[in-house]
Design a protein around this motif. Structure first.
Motif, PDB file in Angstrom:
ATOM      1  N   SER A  61     -12.325   7.168  -1.370  1.00  0.00           N
ATOM      2  CA  SER A  61     -11.098   7.951  -1.758  1.00  0.00           C
ATOM      3  C   SER A  61     -10.875   8.331  -3.299  1.00  0.00           C
ATOM      4  O   SER A  61     -10.485   7.180  -3.832  1.00  0.00           O
ATOM      5  CB  SER A  61      -9.616   7.148  -1.078  1.00  0.00           C
ATOM      6  OG  SER A  61      -8.629   7.960  -1.456  1.00  0.00           O
ATOM      7  N   THR A 101      -9.255  -7.357  -2.106  1.00  0.00           N
ATOM      8  CA  THR A 101      -8.344  -6.701  -2.796  1.00  0.00           C
ATOM      9  C   THR A 101      -6.938  -7.019  -2.179  1.00  0.00           C
ATOM     10  O   THR A 101      -6.617  -7.323  -0.981  1.00  0.00           O
ATOM     11  CB  THR A 101      -8.186  -5.217  -2.757  1.00  0.00           C
ATOM     12  OG1 THR A 101      -7.117  -4.542  -3.384  1.00  0.00           O
ATOM     13  CG2 THR A 101      -8.580  -4.911  -1.188  1.00  0.00           C
ATOM     14  N   THR A 103      -6.168   5.912   2.071  1.00  0.00           N
ATOM     15  CA  THR A 103      -7.654   5.660   2.506  1.00  0.00           C
ATOM     16  C   THR A 103      -8.015   6.910   3.237  1.00  0.00           C
ATOM     17  O   THR A 103      -9.335   7.231   3.395  1.00  0.00           O
ATOM     18  CB  THR A 103      -7.956   4.788   3.012  1.00  0.00           C
ATOM     19  OG1 THR A 103      -7.236   4.173   4.227  1.00  0.00           O
ATOM     20  CG2 THR A 103      -8.077   3.274   1.934  1.00  0.00           C
ATOM     21  N   THR A 139     -11.506   2.229   0.207  1.00  0.00           N
ATOM     22  CA  THR A 139     -10.948   2.695  -1.136  1.00  0.00           C
ATOM     23  C   THR A 139     -11.871   3.471  -2.083  1.00  0.00           C
ATOM     24  O   THR A 139     -11.474   4.295  -2.909  1.00  0.00           O
ATOM     25  CB  THR A 139     -10.285   1.387  -1.866  1.00  0.00           C
ATOM     26  OG1 THR A 139      -9.378   0.694  -1.094  1.00  0.00           O
ATOM     27  CG2 THR A 139      -9.566   1.924  -3.077  1.00  0.00           C
ATOM     28  N   TYR A 167     -12.197  -2.478   3.820  1.00  0.00           N
ATOM     29  CA  TYR A 167     -11.212  -2.000   2.936  1.00  0.00           C
ATOM     30  C   TYR A 167     -11.444  -1.427   1.437  1.00  0.00           C
ATOM     31  O   TYR A 167     -11.181  -0.363   1.120  1.00  0.00           O
ATOM     32  CB  TYR A 167      -9.864  -2.934   2.887  1.00  0.00           C
ATOM     33  CG  TYR A 167      -8.603  -2.300   2.297  1.00  0.00           C
ATOM     34  CD1 TYR A 167      -7.662  -1.337   3.027  1.00  0.00           C
ATOM     35  CD2 TYR A 167      -8.011  -2.102   0.996  1.00  0.00           C
ATOM     36  CE1 TYR A 167      -6.538  -0.811   2.668  1.00  0.00           C
ATOM     37  CE2 TYR A 167      -7.143  -1.355   0.420  1.00  0.00           C
ATOM     38  CZ  TYR A 167      -6.262  -0.635   1.500  1.00  0.00           C
ATOM     39  OH  TYR A 167      -5.150  -0.016   0.607  1.00  0.00           O
ATOM     40  N   GLU A 168     -12.106  -2.275   0.755  1.00  0.00           N
ATOM     41  CA  GLU A 168     -12.769  -1.922  -0.393  1.00  0.00           C
ATOM     42  C   GLU A 168     -13.793  -0.614  -0.348  1.00  0.00           C
ATOM     43  O   GLU A 168     -13.688   0.235  -1.225  1.00  0.00           O
ATOM     44  CB  GLU A 168     -13.345  -3.138  -0.926  1.00  0.00           C
ATOM     45  CG  GLU A 168     -14.290  -2.914  -2.474  1.00  0.00           C
ATOM     46  CD  GLU A 168     -13.066  -2.759  -3.349  1.00  0.00           C
ATOM     47  OE1 GLU A 168     -13.250  -1.993  -4.483  1.00  0.00           O
ATOM     48  OE2 GLU A 168     -11.832  -2.921  -3.221  1.00  0.00           O
ATOM     49  N   GLU A 208       0.805  -1.248  -0.116  1.00  0.00           N
ATOM     50  CA  GLU A 208       0.104   0.112  -0.005  1.00  0.00           C
ATOM     51  C   GLU A 208       0.822   1.261   0.071  1.00  0.00           C
ATOM     52  O   GLU A 208       1.831   1.357   0.763  1.00  0.00           O
ATOM     53  CB  GLU A 208      -0.912   0.004   1.323  1.00  0.00           C
ATOM     54  CG  GLU A 208      -1.748   1.387   1.341  1.00  0.00           C
ATOM     55  CD  GLU A 208      -2.574   1.476   2.420  1.00  0.00           C
ATOM     56  OE1 GLU A 208      -3.802   1.032   2.609  1.00  0.00           O
ATOM     57  OE2 GLU A 208      -1.846   1.727   3.565  1.00  0.00           O
ATOM     58  N   TYR A 244      -7.013   7.766  -4.041  1.00  0.00           N
ATOM     59  CA  TYR A 244      -6.666   6.352  -4.039  1.00  0.00           C
ATOM     60  C   TYR A 244      -7.162   5.653  -5.400  1.00  0.00           C
ATOM     61  O   TYR A 244      -6.352   4.826  -5.918  1.00  0.00           O
ATOM     62  CB  TYR A 244      -6.983   5.601  -2.994  1.00  0.00           C
ATOM     63  CG  TYR A 244      -6.306   4.214  -2.609  1.00  0.00           C
ATOM     64  CD1 TYR A 244      -5.134   3.977  -3.153  1.00  0.00           C
ATOM     65  CD2 TYR A 244      -6.848   3.510  -1.739  1.00  0.00           C
ATOM     66  CE1 TYR A 244      -4.365   2.653  -3.113  1.00  0.00           C
ATOM     67  CE2 TYR A 244      -6.056   2.256  -1.324  1.00  0.00           C
ATOM     68  CZ  TYR A 244      -4.742   2.000  -1.956  1.00  0.00           C
ATOM     69  OH  TYR A 244      -4.289   0.851  -1.738  1.00  0.00           O
ATOM     70  N   ARG A 245      -8.444   6.007  -5.743  1.00  0.00           N
ATOM     71  CA  ARG A 245      -8.900   5.216  -6.752  1.00  0.00           C
ATOM     72  C   ARG A 245      -8.376   5.613  -8.058  1.00  0.00           C
ATOM     73  O   ARG A 245      -8.022   5.086  -8.925  1.00  0.00           O
ATOM     74  CB  ARG A 245     -10.507   5.626  -6.988  1.00  0.00           C
ATOM     75  CG  ARG A 245     -11.391   5.036  -5.858  1.00  0.00           C
ATOM     76  CD  ARG A 245     -12.885   5.099  -6.412  1.00  0.00           C
ATOM     77  NE  ARG A 245     -13.316   6.021  -6.891  1.00  0.00           N
ATOM     78  CZ  ARG A 245     -13.665   7.340  -6.446  1.00  0.00           C
ATOM     79  NH1 ARG A 245     -13.909   7.291  -5.043  1.00  0.00           N
ATOM     80  NH2 ARG A 245     -14.181   8.270  -7.025  1.00  0.00           N
TER      81      ARG A 245
END
Length: 331
Positions: free
Chosen positions: A306, A326, A253, A303, A299-300, A174, A309-310
């Motif tokens: 954000s 993920t 995130t 994500t 977490y997905e 990450e 992050y995407r």
């Protein structure tokens, strides 16, 4: 001179914490004490024993020969007392219902993870313990004070994994992003280079495992020698960033606070591995699998909230799988 004290289990626990942490400051954080209070307690313990137990230097606190002798006797006592308290609590839980003790480093993922666990286990008493230090969480797992924990390992700085603890990787690599003022000249860039931040001060949390060392290594490799600000309070850190006084590493995130923006660091110089840690003997495998699935879904979800992050994932050619799992960006 401080008066001697009658030694109690809490004093022995303090000695073990100092030895394990390698410094009075880190041990005080783990014990929920201030450093001056623990220093005073240590002096009183040494007064009661009649000798110096630790040498203090720039590299931290190290046991003296007398300290090693005392610790060899103190550790079994502390372990027995911990086991006694744990057994008593387990007996109480057995009479009153199921219990799950969850630990985690600070993360936007925690809320969604807990919500999913509560939905799946509505009759279970679930507690959450948040720590800055992943190593502390691992020790809590090893001593049966936690059942499962989300931990991160900074690239290049391995965690100390107790023999009885196992990890299952959630995100292999990450990236760490950077938070900066919305008015910063680099805020307009889709990704920020370290040289664009050469004149900025960097905020680090001195209690976080290896955060300062990892940042210093990366900045030194880039030929930079910026000022580092040690700030533990998130509100103060956010205000300093918003005012343009400093920049700060952050998780991808994370959500930007007013007056700030979050941007990737070009080349991903700072990364971490996220994993779910547990003692396999503490929970049945199906429950560990379910907890991992809950965490992966959370977490997905984080994500998806954000934008930065995407965008980074899409640009890196690693979009999150549609099934809600993920493995994160690869090596």
């Amino acid at each position: 001179m401080l008066p001697p004290v009658e030694l109690e289990v809490r004093h022995l626990r303090a000695l073990c914490a100092i030895a394990d942490a390698g410094s009075v400051r880190k041990a005080a954080l783990q014990l929920g004490m201030t450093q001056p209070s623990l220093t005073t307690q240590l002096r009183r313990i040494e007064g009661a024993i009649g000798g110096l137990l630790f040498t203090r230097g720039q590299t931290g606190s190290r046991p003296t020969p007398l300290g090693h002798s005392v610790l060899s006797r103190a550790r079994p006592i502390v372990a027995e007392m911990t086991a006694l308290v744990t057994a008593a609590r387990d007996a109480a839980v057995g009479a009153g219902g199921a219990r799950l003790r969850v630990g985690s480093v600070g993360s936007r993922v925690v809320t969604g993870w807990l919500r999913r666990i509560h939905d799946r286990l509505p009759d279970t008493d679930i507690t959450i313990h948040i720590e800055v230090s992943a190593n502390t969480l691992l020790q809590l797992l090893a001593t049966n004070q936690l059942d499962v924990a989300l931990v991160h390992e900074t690239a290049g700085f391995p965690l100390h994994i107790p023999a009885e603890v196992r990890r299952r990787v959630l995100v292999e690599r990450e990236p760490r992003f950077v938070t900066l003022s919305a008015g910063h000249p680099a805020a307009a860039s889709p990704a920020v280079t370290l040289t664009e931040l050469a004149d900025d001060s960097w905020i680090v949390d001195p209690t976080a495992d290896h955060e300062w060392a990892a940042l210093r290594r990366v900045l030194t490799a880039a030929g930079l020698d910026p000022r580092l600000l040690h700030v533990r309070d998130n509100t103060t850190a956010a205000d300093l960033v918003a005012s343009g006084e400093a920049v700060r590493p952050c998780q991808p995130t994370a959500e930007a606070t007013p007056g700030t923006v979050i941007r990737p660091l070009a080349g991903d110089p700072l990364t971490a591995e996220l994993s779910l840690a547990a003692r396999p003997c503490a929970l049945p495998l199906p429950e560990l699998d379910a907890l991992f699935d809950d965490l992966a879904d959370a977490y997905e979800e984080a994500t998806s909230r954000s934008v930065a992050y995407r965008t980074w994932l899409t640009g890196a050619g690693r979009p999150a799988p549609p099934d809600g799992r993920t493995s994160g960006p690869g090596p």
